[in-house]
Write a protein that holds these residues in place. Structure first.
Motif, PDB file in Angstrom:
ATOM      1  N   TRP A  25       0.671   4.250   2.414  1.00 39.34           N
ATOM      2  CA  TRP A  25       1.101   4.746   1.094  1.00 39.34           C
ATOM      3  C   TRP A  25       2.604   4.878   0.949  1.00 39.34           C
ATOM      4  CZ3 TRP A  25      -2.782   9.462   1.052  1.00 39.34           C
ATOM      5  CH2 TRP A  25      -4.086   8.962   0.999  1.00 39.34           C
ATOM      6  N   THR A  72       3.155   2.707  -2.324  1.00 39.85           N
ATOM      7  CA  THR A  72       3.222   3.400  -3.624  1.00 39.85           C
ATOM      8  C   THR A  72       4.599   3.262  -4.294  1.00 39.85           C
ATOM      9  OG1 THR A  72       3.560   5.528  -2.512  1.00 39.85           O
ATOM     10  CG2 THR A  72       1.321   5.027  -3.223  1.00 39.85           C
ATOM     11  N   LEU A 105       4.549  -0.036  -6.084  1.00 36.16           N
ATOM     12  CA  LEU A 105       3.727  -0.057  -7.303  1.00 36.16           C
ATOM     13  C   LEU A 105       4.506   0.575  -8.462  1.00 36.16           C
ATOM     14  CD1 LEU A 105       0.330   0.948  -5.647  1.00 36.16           C
ATOM     15  CD2 LEU A 105       0.866  -1.270  -6.654  1.00 36.16           C
ATOM     16  N   MET A 155       6.499  12.922  -2.016  1.00 41.31           N
ATOM     17  CA  MET A 155       5.103  13.322  -2.218  1.00 41.31           C
ATOM     18  C   MET A 155       4.223  12.900  -1.025  1.00 41.31           C
ATOM     19  SD  MET A 155       2.526  11.868  -5.160  1.00 41.31           S
ATOM     20  CE  MET A 155       2.337  10.242  -4.424  1.00 41.31           C
ATOM     21  N   GLY A 196       2.607  15.263   1.874  1.00 35.70           N
ATOM     22  CA  GLY A 196       1.148  15.152   1.988  1.00 35.70           C
ATOM     23  C   GLY A 196       0.744  14.955   3.443  1.00 35.70           C
ATOM     24  N   TYR A 250       0.354  21.066   0.495  1.00 35.00           N
ATOM     25  CA  TYR A 250      -0.448  20.362  -0.520  1.00 35.00           C
ATOM     26  C   TYR A 250       0.117  20.674  -1.915  1.00 35.00           C
ATOM     27  CZ  TYR A 250      -4.415  19.045  -3.432  1.00 35.00           C
ATOM     28  OH  TYR A 250      -5.212  18.482  -4.393  1.00 35.00           O
ATOM     29  N   SER A 254       3.438  18.885  -2.447  1.00 34.83           N
ATOM     30  CA  SER A 254       3.193  17.468  -2.701  1.00 34.83           C
ATOM     31  C   SER A 254       2.653  17.249  -4.117  1.00 34.83           C
ATOM     32  CB  SER A 254       2.200  16.936  -1.649  1.00 34.83           C
ATOM     33  OG  SER A 254       1.915  15.595  -1.882  1.00 34.83           O
ATOM     34  N   THR A 255       1.728  18.129  -4.531  1.00 30.51           N
ATOM     35  CA  THR A 255       1.146  18.005  -5.867  1.00 30.51           C
ATOM     36  C   THR A 255       2.203  18.240  -6.951  1.00 30.51           C
ATOM     37  OG1 THR A 255      -0.968  18.718  -4.989  1.00 30.51           O
ATOM     38  CG2 THR A 255      -0.739  18.818  -7.369  1.00 30.51           C
ATOM     39  N   PHE A 274       3.830  15.067  -7.404  1.00 28.79           N
ATOM     40  CA  PHE A 274       2.899  14.162  -8.091  1.00 28.79           C
ATOM     41  C   PHE A 274       2.897  14.416  -9.603  1.00 28.79           C
ATOM     42  CE2 PHE A 274      -1.530  13.350  -9.587  1.00 28.79           C
ATOM     43  CZ  PHE A 274      -1.486  11.974  -9.508  1.00 28.79           C
ATOM     44  N   TRP A 300      -4.505   7.209  -9.242  1.00 30.33           N
ATOM     45  CA  TRP A 300      -3.691   8.057  -8.361  1.00 30.33           C
ATOM     46  C   TRP A 300      -4.171   9.504  -8.378  1.00 30.33           C
ATOM     47  CZ3 TRP A 300       2.058   6.826  -7.151  1.00 30.33           C
ATOM     48  CH2 TRP A 300       2.206   5.437  -6.938  1.00 30.33           C
ATOM     49  N   TYR A 328      -6.619  10.705  -5.608  1.00 26.38           N
ATOM     50  CA  TYR A 328      -6.222  10.992  -4.215  1.00 26.38           C
ATOM     51  C   TYR A 328      -6.136  12.486  -3.879  1.00 26.38           C
ATOM     52  CZ  TYR A 328      -5.311   6.005  -3.533  1.00 26.38           C
ATOM     53  OH  TYR A 328      -5.452   4.648  -3.418  1.00 26.38           O
ATOM     54  N   PRO A 329      -5.367  13.269  -4.670  1.00 25.39           N
ATOM     55  CA  PRO A 329      -5.318  14.701  -4.342  1.00 25.39           C
ATOM     56  C   PRO A 329      -6.689  15.374  -4.459  1.00 25.39           C
ATOM     57  CG  PRO A 329      -4.042  14.215  -6.336  1.00 25.39           C
ATOM     58  CD  PRO A 329      -4.411  12.910  -5.730  1.00 25.39           C
ATOM     59  N   TRP A 389      -8.622  14.422  -1.287  1.00 22.54           N
ATOM     60  CA  TRP A 389      -7.970  15.141  -0.183  1.00 22.54           C
ATOM     61  C   TRP A 389      -8.471  16.590  -0.101  1.00 22.54           C
ATOM     62  CZ3 TRP A 389      -5.044  19.110   1.620  1.00 22.54           C
ATOM     63  CH2 TRP A 389      -4.218  18.893   2.723  1.00 22.54           C
ATOM     64  N   ASP A 448      -8.032   2.826  -3.180  1.00 26.24           N
ATOM     65  CA  ASP A 448      -7.000   1.895  -2.699  1.00 26.24           C
ATOM     66  C   ASP A 448      -7.172   0.502  -3.314  1.00 26.24           C
ATOM     67  OD1 ASP A 448      -5.635   3.654  -1.114  1.00 26.24           O
ATOM     68  OD2 ASP A 448      -6.522   3.017   0.784  1.00 26.24           O
ATOM     69  N   ALA A 463      -6.166   0.760  -7.021  1.00 26.53           N
ATOM     70  CA  ALA A 463      -4.725   1.004  -7.216  1.00 26.53           C
ATOM     71  C   ALA A 463      -3.870  -0.184  -6.789  1.00 26.53           C
ATOM     72  CB  ALA A 463      -4.302   2.256  -6.448  1.00 26.53           C
ATOM     73  N   LYS A 464      -4.354  -0.987  -5.855  1.00 27.62           N
ATOM     74  CA  LYS A 464      -3.536  -2.109  -5.388  1.00 27.62           C
ATOM     75  C   LYS A 464      -4.046  -3.461  -5.880  1.00 27.62           C
ATOM     76  CE  LYS A 464      -1.936  -0.168  -0.965  1.00 27.62           C
ATOM     77  NZ  LYS A 464      -2.827   0.891  -0.486  1.00 27.62           N
TER      78      LYS A 464
HETATM   79  C1  RET Z   1      -1.999  13.547  -1.150  1.00 20.89           C
HETATM   80  C2  RET Z   1      -2.263  14.959  -0.618  1.00 20.89           C
HETATM   81  C3  RET Z   1      -1.304  15.965  -1.051  1.00 20.89           C
HETATM   82  C4  RET Z   1      -1.236  16.047  -2.556  1.00 20.89           C
HETATM   83  C5  RET Z   1      -1.143  14.725  -3.217  1.00 20.89           C
HETATM   84  C6  RET Z   1      -1.502  13.545  -2.589  1.00 20.89           C
HETATM   85  C7  RET Z   1      -1.345  12.303  -3.369  1.00 20.89           C
HETATM   86  C8  RET Z   1      -1.490  11.063  -2.971  1.00 20.89           C
HETATM   87  C9  RET Z   1      -1.403   9.889  -3.782  1.00 20.89           C
HETATM   88  C10 RET Z   1      -1.626   8.711  -3.169  1.00 20.89           C
HETATM   89  C11 RET Z   1      -1.644   7.447  -3.756  1.00 20.89           C
HETATM   90  C12 RET Z   1      -1.951   6.407  -3.041  1.00 20.89           C
HETATM   91  C13 RET Z   1      -2.060   5.057  -3.491  1.00 20.89           C
HETATM   92  C14 RET Z   1      -2.333   4.162  -2.528  1.00 20.89           C
HETATM   93  C15 RET Z   1      -2.442   2.794  -2.587  1.00 20.89           C
HETATM   94  O1  RET Z   1      -2.772   2.036  -3.333  1.00 20.89           O
HETATM   95  C16 RET Z   1      -0.966  12.903  -0.240  1.00 20.89           C
HETATM   96  C17 RET Z   1      -3.338  12.834  -1.022  1.00 20.89           C
HETATM   97  C18 RET Z   1      -0.644  14.737  -4.644  1.00 20.89           C
HETATM   98  C19 RET Z   1      -1.131   9.975  -5.231  1.00 20.89           C
HETATM   99  C20 RET Z   1      -1.898   4.687  -4.885  1.00 20.89           C
END
Ligand code: RET
Length: 246
Positions: free
Chosen positions: A78, A82, A85, A110, A114, A129, A132-133, A136, A177, A180-181, A184, A207, A210-211
Motif C-alpha cells: 500500500w 496508494t 493511485l 496514513m 496504520g 488507528y 491514521s483515520t 484518511f 478505500w 479498508y479501515p 481492519w 485490492d 482499487a487497483k
Molecule cells: C488502515 C488502518 C488504519 C486506519 C486506516 C487504514 C486505511 C487504509 C487504506 C488502504 C488502502 C489501500 C489500497 C490498496 C490497494 O489497492 C491502514 C487499514 C484509515 C485506505 C487502496
C-alpha cells in the motif's frame, strides 16, 4: 495460516500477475501514444501487488506478534501503490503538482501510522488507528474539495469527458478505500469479529477493485487521458516559469 487465507492470497497473486501482463502488454503495444504512462503505472502497481502477495504466500512478510499473525507485507504494498493511485486521480483532475505531492505525503503518513497500529498492542493500537483515520478523512475531503474544484475548471473549459471520468474514479476510490479501515477494525487487528480467512478474502476483493478495476476504467479512456497529460505539462511549465522569476 488457514486454507482460506492461503487460497485467497494465491487468488490475489494470480489476479495481479495476470493484470500486470495485461497492462504491460497494453503499454508495450501502444507506448508511443500520449497518455500511455497511465498503463505503465497500472502495470507497475499490479506487479508490485503481485510481488507482495507472493512474499505473504511464502510467509516472508508475515510475522506472529502477541499470538496474532501480522501481514505487514500489505503495508509495503500500500505505501507504494496508494500514492500512485492518487497521482492518477490528481493528474486527471489537473491538480497543481505541489498539491498532488502533498496529498501523496498524507497518504504515506496514513499507511505508516496504520502499520504502527498493527504492530503495537491494545489499547495503544486504537490511538494509532485514530491518527491514521484522521489522515484518511483529510484525504477524502481533499478529493471532494481541491480535486473536484480543479476538475470542475476542466469541465468549464469544455472537457466534459475528463470530468466524468474523474468523478467515476473518485467515487470508486472513495467507496473501495473506505472498506479498508472497516475490515481492519473488524478483523484480528481490532475487535476480532471476523477471522483472518474472511479478512483475507475482503482485502483481496478490495485490492482487486482499487487497483485492477480502477486501472481498467482508467486505461479504457486513454484518448481522454492524453488531454489530461497536456494540461499537467502546462501546469508544470507555469510552475517552473514562476520558479524562474524568484
Ligand atoms: C488502515 C488502518 C488504519 C486506519 C486506516 C487504514 C486505511 C487504509 C487504506 C488502504 C488502502 C489501500 C489500497 C490498496 C490497494 O489497492 C491502514 C487499514 C484509515 C485506505 C487502496
Amino acid at each position: 495460516m488457514s486454507p482460506t487465507t492461503e487460497n485467497w492470497l494465491k487468488i490475489a497473486f494470480v489476479a495481479f500477475t495476470l493484470a500486470s501482463v495485461y497492462f504491460g502488454s497494453l503499454w508495450a503495444r501502444e507506448r508511443r501514444q500520449e497518455g500511455m504512462e497511465f498503463a505503465l503505472k497500472s502495470f507497475f502497481i499490479c506487479l508490485w501487488a503481485a510481488t507482495l502477495y507472493l512474499t505473504m504466500i511464502l510467509g516472508e512478510t508475515v510475522t506472529e506478534i502477541n499470538g496474532e499473525l501480522v501481514f505487514w507485507g500489505r503495508y509495503i504494498d500500500w505505501v507504494v501503490t496508494t500514492p500512485l493511485l492518487l497521482l492518477d486521480l490528481g493528474v486527471l483532475a489537473g491538480l497543481r503538482p505541489k498539491l498532488i505531492a502533498g496529498i501523496m505525503g498524507a497518504d504515506v503518513f496514513m499507511i505508516v501510522t496504520g502499520l504502527v497500529a498493527d504492530l503495537v498492542s491494545s489499547p495503544v493500537n486504537y490511538l494509532w488507528y485514530t491518527i491514521s483515520t484522521g489522515a484518511f478523512i483529510a484525504l477524502i475531503i481533499s478529493l471532494f474539495t481541491e480535486f473536484t474544484a480543479s476538475a470542475e475548471i476542466r469541465r468549464r473549459q469544455g472537457e466534459k469527458r475528463i470530468f466524468h471520468l474523474f468523478t467515476t474514479l473518485r467515487n470508486l476510490l472513495t467507496i473501495t478505500w473506505s472498506g479498508y479501515p472497516i475490515v481492519w477494525i473488524l478483523g484480528a487487528e481490532g475487535f476480532r469479529l471476523i477471522d483472518t480467512g474472511f479478512e483475507t478474502v475482503l482485502y483481496a476483493l478490495l485490492d482487486i477493485t482499487a487497483k485492477i478495476v480502477f486501472g481498467y476504467i482508467l486505461t479504457r479512456h486513454i484518448g481522454v487521458l492524453a488531454k489530461a497529460t497536456e494540461t499537467l505539462d502546462a501546469a508544470v511549465q507555469d510552475y517552473m516559469d514562476g520558479a524562474d522569476q524568484r
